[in-house]
Design an enzyme around this catalytic site. Structure first.
Site, PDB file in Angstrom:
ATOM      1  N   PHE A 268      35.518  -1.233  38.539  1.00  0.00           N
ATOM      2  CA  PHE A 268      35.235  -1.427  39.970  1.00  0.00           C
ATOM      3  C   PHE A 268      34.971  -0.126  40.704  1.00  0.00           C
ATOM      4  O   PHE A 268      35.053  -0.070  41.928  1.00  0.00           O
ATOM      5  CB  PHE A 268      36.377  -2.203  40.645  1.00  0.00           C
ATOM      6  CG  PHE A 268      36.783  -3.447  39.902  1.00  0.00           C
ATOM      7  CD1 PHE A 268      35.893  -4.509  39.800  1.00  0.00           C
ATOM      8  CD2 PHE A 268      38.018  -3.544  39.284  1.00  0.00           C
ATOM      9  CE1 PHE A 268      36.234  -5.654  39.088  1.00  0.00           C
ATOM     10  CE2 PHE A 268      38.370  -4.683  38.563  1.00  0.00           C
ATOM     11  CZ  PHE A 268      37.480  -5.742  38.469  1.00  0.00           C
ATOM     12  N   GLY A 493      34.703  -5.728  31.000  1.00  0.00           N
ATOM     13  CA  GLY A 493      34.980  -7.139  31.214  1.00  0.00           C
ATOM     14  C   GLY A 493      33.760  -7.927  31.612  1.00  0.00           C
ATOM     15  O   GLY A 493      33.804  -9.144  31.744  1.00  0.00           O
ATOM     16  N   ILE A 654      18.583 -13.921  35.260  1.00  0.00           N
ATOM     17  CA  ILE A 654      19.988 -14.008  34.855  1.00  0.00           C
ATOM     18  C   ILE A 654      19.998 -14.128  33.336  1.00  0.00           C
ATOM     19  O   ILE A 654      19.493 -15.094  32.764  1.00  0.00           O
ATOM     20  CB  ILE A 654      20.682 -15.217  35.527  1.00  0.00           C
ATOM     21  CG1 ILE A 654      20.688 -15.042  37.052  1.00  0.00           C
ATOM     22  CG2 ILE A 654      22.087 -15.405  34.981  1.00  0.00           C
ATOM     23  CD1 ILE A 654      21.390 -13.793  37.570  1.00  0.00           C
ATOM     24  N   ASN A 656      22.620 -14.129  31.163  1.00  0.00           N
ATOM     25  CA  ASN A 656      23.630 -15.035  30.617  1.00  0.00           C
ATOM     26  C   ASN A 656      24.362 -15.701  31.779  1.00  0.00           C
ATOM     27  O   ASN A 656      25.212 -15.077  32.427  1.00  0.00           O
ATOM     28  CB  ASN A 656      24.597 -14.231  29.739  1.00  0.00           C
ATOM     29  CG  ASN A 656      25.661 -15.111  29.097  1.00  0.00           C
ATOM     30  OD1 ASN A 656      26.023 -16.169  29.641  1.00  0.00           O
ATOM     31  ND2 ASN A 656      26.160 -14.686  27.959  1.00  0.00           N
ATOM     32  N   PRO A 657      24.043 -16.964  32.065  1.00  0.00           N
ATOM     33  CA  PRO A 657      24.646 -17.620  33.222  1.00  0.00           C
ATOM     34  C   PRO A 657      26.183 -17.613  33.187  1.00  0.00           C
ATOM     35  O   PRO A 657      26.819 -17.509  34.229  1.00  0.00           O
ATOM     36  CB  PRO A 657      24.126 -19.055  33.112  1.00  0.00           C
ATOM     37  CG  PRO A 657      22.841 -18.933  32.375  1.00  0.00           C
ATOM     38  CD  PRO A 657      23.032 -17.799  31.409  1.00  0.00           C
ATOM     39  N   LYS A 658      26.752 -17.673  31.991  1.00  0.00           N
ATOM     40  CA  LYS A 658      28.211 -17.741  31.899  1.00  0.00           C
ATOM     41  C   LYS A 658      28.868 -16.427  32.368  1.00  0.00           C
ATOM     42  O   LYS A 658      29.733 -16.429  33.235  1.00  0.00           O
ATOM     43  CB  LYS A 658      28.601 -18.035  30.447  1.00  0.00           C
ATOM     44  CG  LYS A 658      30.030 -18.476  30.241  1.00  0.00           C
ATOM     45  CD  LYS A 658      30.270 -18.669  28.738  1.00  0.00           C
ATOM     46  CE  LYS A 658      31.667 -19.148  28.462  1.00  0.00           C
ATOM     47  NZ  LYS A 658      31.804 -20.602  28.582  1.00  0.00           N
ATOM     48  N   GLY A 726      20.874  -5.594  39.015  1.00  0.00           N
ATOM     49  CA  GLY A 726      22.325  -5.595  38.794  1.00  0.00           C
ATOM     50  C   GLY A 726      23.016  -6.750  39.506  1.00  0.00           C
ATOM     51  O   GLY A 726      22.552  -7.241  40.534  1.00  0.00           O
ATOM     52  N   GLY A 728      26.824  -6.794  39.264  1.00  0.00           N
ATOM     53  CA  GLY A 728      28.256  -6.515  39.249  1.00  0.00           C
ATOM     54  C   GLY A 728      28.870  -6.369  40.624  1.00  0.00           C
ATOM     55  O   GLY A 728      30.053  -6.649  40.815  1.00  0.00           O
ATOM     56  N   GLU A 729      28.103  -5.909  41.583  1.00  0.00           N
ATOM     57  CA  GLU A 729      28.696  -5.594  42.872  1.00  0.00           C
ATOM     58  C   GLU A 729      28.313  -6.532  44.003  1.00  0.00           C
ATOM     59  O   GLU A 729      29.014  -6.636  45.004  1.00  0.00           O
ATOM     60  CB  GLU A 729      28.357  -4.136  43.227  1.00  0.00           C
ATOM     61  CG  GLU A 729      29.150  -3.196  42.345  1.00  0.00           C
ATOM     62  CD  GLU A 729      28.675  -1.767  42.386  1.00  0.00           C
ATOM     63  OE1 GLU A 729      29.227  -1.000  43.172  1.00  0.00           O
ATOM     64  OE2 GLU A 729      27.768  -1.426  41.624  1.00  0.00           O
TER      65      GLU A 729
END
Ligand code: MOS
Length: 762
Positions: A268, A493, A654, A656-658, A726, A728-729
């Protein structure tokens, strides 16, 4: 970071090459919701995190922290600690090994350094912040080290420290830059335009300090294999920058340092630069002549790992009768220190989200004698969208129009300040899909209730820029039909290897069971840091480069045999298909296994390097989203619950949707924490964190979180590797504003200061 000057300077030194391959429309695995390749390892406890590595003869370290904010140590009595059971050594500034000048982190993505602040590490008696490490105890067990720390006696000569953000506000200064961009942007005369506007809102928004609370506290294990050779396990988001930092600060060659971080329990941004414990652990191992493990306690993370700056932001919006913005004014102040000079980019959303006839954007900072603040998931954009997206909602209310409509009216066709095209922007569509799926139907503020609960809906825009950095990767094929990819990438993760294996398998046209990825250590080719949500795009481009290089290597190797089908062919004449290499025109070729047979070897490999991110120069590249939530506020107790959440993102392809949905959800949950409960309580007299534990720093738990429905448009960005920007954020951005807007809709009360605790609602 699209305007980031340093990146651009670096980029401009290179000749433009072809843009990355977005792999549009191809592939068997890209786009599939696949399970994490490390899922079983993690749920069965076999995935080892830094603190879990075992070394023979390991010793344990604990830190003593200063209790003043500024001054110097006058007495440091370690005698009792030294004679305490199991203690091997106590290291202070008096006897610390020589440690070089901090190798500072390069915010433009270079790997020359990682340190978060320019403060000497245990080299003299100076104190720079309340919580600074002043001694390291090394003992046979962790308990013995912790016990000995409590026996250290220290006295200080205190100096007057500046620790209060609020009282320093009148002394705020304009920083040199904001992550490479100009701190101030003016277009036209915004004050005048504002005054003449038919509709106006003008308010101040406040966000508190926040601390990092990754599930894995920071940890380091250092092992000197010889005086010149160092191996470090460290929870890190930037392996190569860590490697180079250890080399510089311990005055050894970078090739003699190996850093390993195969699994990280959440970063993070908190592990996106280096904090003093990493250096102190390496110093302790040098002094103790044994491998040393230094695990920060949860309190330790609060004392020495910086968090998110507090902010005061002023937003004034003026619109004409039709709702078109005449003036967009966004000013504010954040905190930094003399030692890191980090102006958090809260004004970026205001630079890219809306058309306006005039702009007046400005950032200031105050300098305090505190721990250096740092990146925390969407640094800047998370708090910036709270202010801007709250203000947009206030304007919509003032005009009595739907807040989604207001955003649509002000949707720019090209970058409103730089006047270059957007690479791919479908924000209006994201709102449309989101509104339909959510059942967007806000009633008059304060008009809806369910028993004693007031009910309301809120919406806000999510926004985060696109970043990519150059990097390297190595591709290998083996005679048993398998292939592997290697890069010093980071798995915190988010599913790093999972998505890149989907990519690699598709590129190699091999079954996914036959490919593997090695990552997480510096014996592998250099990857950029995992930060700024760049890793998927960056690795995507490096892997593309490695596979391209591998094709050339394969042709050359096969051509050693007289029966090679590639005589006279070059990489440009062939394609990878059906698990091998075949002529584009002729379809003549053979499988990778046959190539190895022809070459007479068991494996072949090639390294590739991705180029500079020219796509960021030519296009304005960002991800977007629409956050929708429904809240319930108890009319007697003020209790606030999030009842429903739906978000629709426009973040390119996207992969990998999971794993992607999990990233988006995680961001939104962090946004709910930011909006409702998280807050670092700072003692403004002493500059000390007063709630350094999860008992007092409240984080959302399962019962605080409703089902979060994630939608995404999945429109590939043809200018990004893999078509992916991206993710992640972006989930945290807009989340706090959506909640504040829903609270207003439920109660008629506008909360402009986070967190929205019940005392503010009563
Ligand atoms: Mo992110 S705050 O760049 O890890």
């Amino acid at each position: 970071m699209t305007l980031l000057k340093k990146v651009m300077e670096r980029v401009l030194q290179f000749t433009p090459e072809k843009e990355p391959d977005p792999l549009i429309g191809e592939g068997k695995y890209i786009g599939k919701a696949m399970k994490r390749v490390d899922g079983v390892l993690k749920v069965t406890g076999q995935a080892q995190f830094t603190a879990e590595y075992k070394f023979d003869n390991i010793a344990y370290a604990a830190l003593a922290y200063s209790t003043i904010a500024k001054g110097k140590i006058t007495t440091l009595d370690t005698a009792d600690a030294e004679s305490s059971g199991g203690v091997i050594t106590v290291i202070t500034y008096k006897n610390a090994p020589k440690i070089g000048k901090p190798a500072l982190m390069d915010p433009s993505g270079g790997s020359s350094g990682a340190m978060a602040a320019d403060i000497p590490v245990l080299q003299d008696e100076r104190i720079y912040w309340n919580g600074q490490p002043i001694a390291v105890v090394v003992a046979e067990t962790q308990d013995q080290a912790d016990e000995a720390v409590s026996l250290i006696k220290v006295e200080y000569e205190e100096e007057k420290a500046v620790v209060s953000f609020e009282s320093e506000l009148p002394n705020a200064k304009t920083p040199k830059d904001v992550l490479g961009e100009d701190p101030e942007v003016k277009v036209g005369n915004a004050e005048e335009a504002y005054e003449k506007s038919a509709h106006k809102v003008d308010h101040v928004y406040r966000t508190p300090r926040y601390n990092h609370n990754a599930i894995e506290p920071h940890a380091t294990i250092a092992h000197w294999e010889s005086d010149e050779k160092l191996v470090v396990f460290d929870a890190s988001q930037m392996l190569y920058a860590f490697k180079n930092t250890f080399a510089k600060m311990f005055l050894i060659k970078p090739e003699n340092v190996e850093v390993l971080s195969p699994f990280v329990g959440g970063g993070f941004g908190g592990k996106g630069s280096m904090w003093q414990h990493s250096i102190l652990c390496v110093a302790a191992a040098r002094a103790a002549k044994r491998p040393v493990k230094l695990n920060l306690s949860r309190e330790g993370v609060y004392r020495i790992v910086g968090g998110r700056t507090p902010s005061v932001q002023h937003v004034a919006l003026g619109a004409n009768q039709d709702g078109q913005l005449e003036a967009l004014i966004h000013h504010g102040t954040t905190q930094t220190t003399e030692y890191n000079n980090f102006a958090e980019q809260f004004s970026f959303p205001a630079r890219y989200l809306y058309n306006s006839k005039t702009f007046d954007i400005g950032q200031k900072v105050v300098h305090t004698d505190t721990l250096a603040n740092t990146f925390m998931r969407a640094p800047g954009e998370s708090i910036g969208t709270f202010a801007l997206e709250s203000a947009m909602d206030e304007l919509a209310h003032e005009m009595n129009i739907d807040p989604i409509k207001l955003r649509e009216i002000n949707e720019p066709k090209s970058d409103p300040l730089r006047h270059i095209p957007f690479s791919c922007r479908n924000i209006v569509q994201a709102y449309k899909v989101g509104a339909e799926s959510f059942g967007w139907d806000p009633k008059k503020p304060g008009s809806q209730s369910d028993g004693k609960w007031r009910v309301g809906q809120g919406v806000a825009t999510a926004y985060y820029p696109y970043y990519r950095f150059p990097g390297k990767a190595k591709a290998k094929i083996f005679s048993n039909g398998t292939a592997s990819i290697q890069a010093a990438a980071h798995e915190m993760g988010m599913g790093t290897a999972t998505v890149q294996l989907q990519h690699f398998a598709d590129r190699m046209t091999l079954p996914i069971e036959q490919v593997s990825m090695q990552y997480g250590n510096t014996s592998l080719p250099e990857s950029p840091m995992a930060g700024g949500s760049n890793q998927t795009a960056s690795l995507g481009a490096s892997i593309e480069a490695a596979v391209t290089a591998l094709v050339e290597v394969c042709i050359k190797a096969a051509n050693k045999s007289a029966s090679s089908p590639f005589k006279g062919l070059h990489a440009k004449d062939v394609d990878i298909k059906s698990g091998g290499i075949y002529g584009k025109e002729t379809d003549v070729g053979c499988s990778f296994v046959e190539i190895l047979k022809l070459a007479g070897v068991d494996e072949l490999e090639a390294e590739g390097a991705s180029g500079q991110p020219f796509e960021m120069l030519k296009h304005s590249m960002h991800s977007y989203g629409a956050q929708f939530c429904e809240v319930r506020v108890h009319s007697e107790t003020g209790e606030l619950r999030i009842a429903r959440w739906l978000a629709c993102f426009d973040a390119g392809r996207i992969i990998n949707p999971k794993t992607a949905e999990s990233q988006f959800r995680g961001g939104i949950i962090m946004g709910i924490g930011m909006a409702l409960m998280e807050e670092t309580i700072y003692d403004d007299r002493y500059g000390r964190v007063a709630n350094p534990s999860l008992a007092e720093y409240h984080m959302p738990v399962h019962l605080d979180i409703p089902h979060i429905e994630i939608k995404y448009l999945n429109i590939p960005d043809e200018h990004a590797p893999l078509g992916a920007r991206g993710i992640g954020e972006i989930g945290i951005t807009g989340a706090a504003a959506a909640i504040a807007n829903a609270v207003f809709n439920a109660t008629g009360r506008r909360i402009r200061e986070l967190p929205i605790t019940l005392d503010k609602l009563l």
